[in-house]
Design a protein around this motif. Sequence first.
Motif, PDB file in Angstrom:
ATOM      1  N   LEU A 250       0.866  -1.168   0.000  1.00 35.51           N
ATOM      2  CA  LEU A 250       0.000   0.000   0.000  1.00 35.51           C
ATOM      3  C   LEU A 250       0.909   1.226   0.000  1.00 35.51           C
ATOM      4  N   THR A 251       0.738   2.062  -1.004  1.00 33.35           N
ATOM      5  CA  THR A 251       1.580   3.248  -1.107  1.00 33.35           C
ATOM      6  C   THR A 251       0.966   4.372  -0.284  1.00 33.35           C
ATOM      7  N   LEU A 252       1.799   5.054   0.459  1.00 31.26           N
ATOM      8  CA  LEU A 252       1.290   6.157   1.249  1.00 31.26           C
ATOM      9  C   LEU A 252       2.282   7.301   1.184  1.00 31.26           C
ATOM     10  N   LYS A 253       1.844   8.443   1.680  1.00 26.07           N
ATOM     11  CA  LYS A 253       2.686   9.618   1.573  1.00 26.07           C
ATOM     12  C   LYS A 253       2.816  10.233   2.947  1.00 26.07           C
ATOM     13  N   SER A 254       4.000  10.662   3.261  1.00 31.40           N
ATOM     14  CA  SER A 254       4.215  11.356   4.511  1.00 31.40           C
ATOM     15  C   SER A 254       5.370  12.307   4.318  1.00 31.40           C
ATOM     16  N   GLY A 255       5.192  13.522   4.792  1.00 32.39           N
ATOM     17  CA  GLY A 255       6.257  14.508   4.656  1.00 32.39           C
ATOM     18  C   GLY A 255       6.684  14.682   3.213  1.00 32.39           C
ATOM     19  N   GLY A 256       5.740  14.588   2.293  1.00 36.04           N
ATOM     20  CA  GLY A 256       6.040  14.853   0.893  1.00 36.04           C
ATOM     21  C   GLY A 256       6.726  13.707   0.189  1.00 36.04           C
ATOM     22  N   GLN A 257       6.909  12.598   0.871  1.00 33.01           N
ATOM     23  CA  GLN A 257       7.601  11.488   0.243  1.00 33.01           C
ATOM     24  C   GLN A 257       6.737  10.244   0.294  1.00 33.01           C
ATOM     25  N   ARG A 258       6.923   9.391  -0.694  1.00 38.19           N
ATOM     26  CA  ARG A 258       6.099   8.189  -0.725  1.00 38.19           C
ATOM     27  C   ARG A 258       6.822   7.005  -0.083  1.00 38.19           C
ATOM     28  N   PHE A 259       6.036   6.178   0.568  1.00 41.24           N
ATOM     29  CA  PHE A 259       6.554   4.943   1.154  1.00 41.24           C
ATOM     30  C   PHE A 259       5.551   3.848   0.864  1.00 41.24           C
ATOM     31  N   VAL A 260       5.945   2.640   1.136  1.00 43.21           N
ATOM     32  CA  VAL A 260       5.001   1.552   0.915  1.00 43.21           C
ATOM     33  C   VAL A 260       5.029   0.640   2.135  1.00 43.21           C
ATOM     34  N   VAL A 261       3.854   0.156   2.539  1.00 42.58           N
ATOM     35  CA  VAL A 261       3.788  -0.819   3.625  1.00 42.58           C
ATOM     36  C   VAL A 261       3.167  -2.093   3.075  1.00 42.58           C
ATOM     37  N   PRO A 262       3.584  -3.230   3.595  1.00 36.38           N
ATOM     38  CA  PRO A 262       2.971  -4.474   3.150  1.00 36.38           C
ATOM     39  C   PRO A 262       1.485  -4.476   3.507  1.00 36.38           C
ATOM     40  N   GLN A 263       0.693  -4.788   2.524  1.00 29.82           N
ATOM     41  CA  GLN A 263      -0.754  -4.787   2.710  1.00 29.82           C
ATOM     42  C   GLN A 263      -1.176  -5.727   3.839  1.00 29.82           C
ATOM     43  N   SER A 264      -0.402  -6.769   4.041  1.00 32.14           N
ATOM     44  CA  SER A 264      -0.823  -7.789   4.992  1.00 32.14           C
ATOM     45  C   SER A 264      -0.985  -7.246   6.408  1.00 32.14           C
ATOM     46  N   TYR A 265      -0.286  -6.157   6.706  1.00 30.45           N
ATOM     47  CA  TYR A 265      -0.423  -5.602   8.052  1.00 30.45           C
ATOM     48  C   TYR A 265      -1.676  -4.760   8.200  1.00 30.45           C
TER      49      TYR A 265
ATOM     50  N   GLU B 104     -11.872   0.526  21.294  1.00 25.79           N
ATOM     51  CA  GLU B 104     -10.649   0.087  21.938  1.00 25.79           C
ATOM     52  C   GLU B 104      -9.685   1.266  21.833  1.00 25.79           C
ATOM     53  N   ARG B 105      -8.945   1.510  22.900  1.00 26.10           N
ATOM     54  CA  ARG B 105      -7.957   2.586  22.782  1.00 26.10           C
ATOM     55  C   ARG B 105      -6.694   1.997  22.172  1.00 26.10           C
ATOM     56  N   VAL B 106      -6.291   2.588  21.085  1.00 27.54           N
ATOM     57  CA  VAL B 106      -5.164   2.048  20.349  1.00 27.54           C
ATOM     58  C   VAL B 106      -4.095   3.124  20.264  1.00 27.54           C
ATOM     59  N   ARG B 107      -2.856   2.726  20.446  1.00 28.72           N
ATOM     60  CA  ARG B 107      -1.781   3.719  20.387  1.00 28.72           C
ATOM     61  C   ARG B 107      -1.564   4.185  18.976  1.00 28.72           C
ATOM     62  N   MET B 108      -1.243   5.438  18.870  1.00 29.36           N
ATOM     63  CA  MET B 108      -1.029   5.999  17.547  1.00 29.36           C
ATOM     64  C   MET B 108       0.349   6.640  17.486  1.00 29.36           C
ATOM     65  N   ILE B 109       1.043   6.400  16.382  1.00 28.14           N
ATOM     66  CA  ILE B 109       2.274   7.132  16.158  1.00 28.14           C
ATOM     67  C   ILE B 109       2.191   7.758  14.775  1.00 28.14           C
ATOM     68  N   SER B 110       2.933   8.800  14.611  1.00 28.27           N
ATOM     69  CA  SER B 110       2.908   9.468  13.316  1.00 28.27           C
ATOM     70  C   SER B 110       4.137   9.037  12.531  1.00 28.27           C
ATOM     71  N   LEU B 111       3.919   8.662  11.282  1.00 32.64           N
ATOM     72  CA  LEU B 111       5.039   8.229  10.457  1.00 32.64           C
ATOM     73  C   LEU B 111       6.044   9.372  10.299  1.00 32.64           C
ATOM     74  N   ALA B 112       5.528  10.598  10.214  1.00 30.58           N
ATOM     75  CA  ALA B 112       6.423  11.740  10.061  1.00 30.58           C
ATOM     76  C   ALA B 112       7.374  11.830  11.257  1.00 30.58           C
ATOM     77  N   ASP B 113       6.848  11.576  12.467  1.00 26.74           N
ATOM     78  CA  ASP B 113       7.714  11.610  13.652  1.00 26.74           C
ATOM     79  C   ASP B 113       8.749  10.495  13.589  1.00 26.74           C
ATOM     80  N   VAL B 114       8.293   9.324  13.186  1.00 27.78           N
ATOM     81  CA  VAL B 114       9.216   8.196  13.100  1.00 27.78           C
ATOM     82  C   VAL B 114      10.363   8.531  12.149  1.00 27.78           C
ATOM     83  N   LEU B 115      10.013   9.177  11.056  1.00 26.66           N
ATOM     84  CA  LEU B 115      11.017   9.473  10.035  1.00 26.66           C
ATOM     85  C   LEU B 115      11.783  10.753  10.330  1.00 26.66           C
TER      86      LEU B 115
END
Lengths: 788, 147
Positions: A408-423, A451-462
């Motif tokens: 699955l292609t996604l965009k963060s901080g102006g750049q594209r990344f891909v994550v495995p769909q299976s997740y 359910e309360r689920v933790r959230m992180i931002s991909l931009a922060d990770v990167l």
Amino acid sequence: MDDLLADFIEETREMLEAIGSEIVAWEANPADRARLDAIFRFVHTVKGNCGFFDFPRLEKLSHAAEDALADVRTGRRQADSRLVTAVLAIIDRISDMITAIEAGRELAEGGDDALINALDAGAETAPMVGQEPVTAQSADATNSGATVPSAAPRSIRLPVELLDRVMSGVSDMVLARNDLAHRLQEAGNQPTVDGPFERLSGILTDVRDAITRMRMQRIETLYTAIPRLVRDLAADLGKQVMVDLEGGEVELDREMIEMMRDPLTHIIRNAIDHGIEPPAERLKAGKREIGMLSIAARQAGNKISIVISDDGRGLDEERIAAKAISTNTITEAQRAKMSHEDILDLIFAAGFSTAEEVSSVSGRGVGMDVVRDNLEKVGGEIQVSSRPGEGTLFYLQIPLTLSIIAGLTLKSGGQRFVVPQSYVEEIVRLRRDNCDIEDMGDTSLVTFREERVRMISLADVLGVKAEVPREKANLLMLRLATGDLFALAVDQVQSSSDIVVKPLPPAIMASGIYCGTTLLDDGQPILLLDVPNIAQENGLMSETRARSAQVPNESELQVERAADRAMLFSKLDGHKRLVRLELVKRIETISASAIDRSGRECRAVVDGEILPVIGIDESASLDTSVRLLRLTDGSSEVLHAVGSVEDAVDLADTLVPVDESDPLIESVTLIEGESIAMIDSHKLFAVHGAVPRQAASKTCRLPDSDWAKSILGPLVEAAGYAPAFDADADIVITLDASEAPSTGKPVIALRSAPDDQVEAGQRNSSIYRYDRERLISALRDASKGEAA
Amino acid sequence: MSELLVLADIAGKRCAFRASDVGSIIEAGVIAPVPRAPKHVVGITALRSQAMTVIDCRVAIAEDPSAHPCDNHLAVVEVEGHSYALQVDKIDDIATAHSEPAPVPGGAGEHWNRVCQAMAETDRGPVLLIDVAQVVAGAEEKPAKVA
């Protein structure tokens, strides 16, 4: 089972061939340890396999040879020429038996005991004389056996490296093709080039599919043996065990499958032998008397995770520690400082095996250390977690060196990344789906399915700046193989596509965020995110501990919850409906053109399978793409077209049976004050369900002409048939034939003359070759006739 | 000794790659940055549908890349099965080494010593011979320096 048997025969044959030279060398020098080991391994493997297939004679022979060789290996006995002869006679007999098994006949009784007695160390004196002829006789039998023509091989073996090379070449071709496609598109329409390119492209897709299949096997092949193994072990040990296998569709490299077989078997044996308690003990501990063993596989990027968990008594920390101390693996002082996890980890230490005795099931001294070594050899990992009284969980990760996965292609901080769909469990759009973010200190939580689920931002990770404010971000709900769920906030979710994962250099791998790279259709490189690692770095993975604590209740919970949850959706006409959640396999989005509405029943091709579609009125006009619920009862499937999928809801209120005019309505219930009709699951599958059929699984013989090949062929293919030109086909189409061929198969007669130029009788008995409607309906009727 | 060398300027210094190390010289296309990667990794780019990692040699040698404009040519090398494109100030010419590689008298300096083992004489004067594996690995050994 037949497949397994064929595999067994082939494998044994191959080993026989391979050890042929070893045997000769061993005969020349009985003291040669390496040869002895090779032969020992052979009889050992044969013994193991025989037990599985129930060939008592083979097992007895190989077991006897194994025992004798084991004695030599441990030095209790000297290898002399007499022993060599006896072992060779047994190996010859095994070879004969394999030939007999393959031919489906039983080898003549008798002689086995004599061969086994010949192995006996004490048989040196008198009985020896009597034995001699038997041995000689069996050697004769072998010679005559060798002249019996063995069945022609049905398969060839290739070195995996060669397949690897072809595979990687094809992957590169796909990338080069994408690049070329992009350039052609830029250059504008060029009919002379576009046609051949399309063709090339199509061929390449086919080749790629074939090559991928060549190396890949569904993990199901590994699963097939498990229920039987579990059943037999449980029966032997007087326990009751239910096994739950998940993710059988995950595809794994053939070699990896083989590599996984032993560790998996070993862990399962341990779980049943040591983990799961006898029924009485379980009842006393307040558990269900049937133990649960669950195995779940998941593909994640270029890794496969397999989680094996049981709800048994768990690992005994004290016993493990005591054993490790007694074997001098650790000292008392070290023990005192070790954490629970560290102690559990000791089961992987070399030479550690709590199994007290060597039995015919557990094999000879293979411990968890071997399991871990084998996994690490191929770049895999294994972790264990356990709670006393609650269960044990093994978490295996094995890599895929090269793979094509859905990303699955996604965009963060102006750049594209891909994550495995299976997740990806679900995509949540914050601004639309009314999801709230709560900040608890530095931790952000979103509410997802209550359910309360933790959230992180991909931009922060990167460490980049997000382009979309957090309230408007898109959330990917990612589910890890451990069962942990977390939300990843990204700026934009783009598209999903098949990607070829290529390895990254160590410098980039070291960042721990990426696990591969791929090229998109436009030729741009893009990075594949390493989801488990990101989760771990950010403390989102519970290291399998949390889940193991849930293990005992989980199965019950699931049963209870699944029974009273339903999926709420709107039909295309806007009416809301409920369907039981456990029927929903997934939500598909396909283009409207993939739906065939010409017949009485709609049909669609999804992932190469033809499925019936309901929920589309004849008059309804479709958008370019249609969302469909893919419903399954386990074997049959049916697609239900939907306008929108609302949510999964709890069926808290009573279901009131109704007698509606719509036969598919079972009952009505209240959902948030609104009365909504529930689909009758039984009737749904009784009336509409169909076992998915491989598109183009049937063949259709076409007349041998250019017209048929180029004009009729594609039409036939679109109707779900593979065009064929040989005699053996499911349907036959003739053109201007004076009489129908007598194949016994349905025949569709075509003629070149239009309807208004032929007589009425001919008009009905044959179809004008450009009368598309009639031709398609004839094909469909023929296929129904076939199915009936 | 007639080894072929690809002459390149790195951080204003005259250097050379062994021609046998260099697969090709390419024009830089779009380079996608890699967030959180070591600093000497500029990003990833694609050449003829092959993804490769772009390494800035100047950064790998702890020099300031902004001080030296770059002519957009990249030298493609392969190290341990991975393709890399090396970014330098400019790629100049091909020359033949007249001498066996010899150590630089007194050493080439702290950072340079790591990436070049020797110098060689050419028609264009002496050049530093760059060890591409060291350039590529560069920052890994000294993560503190580049982080």
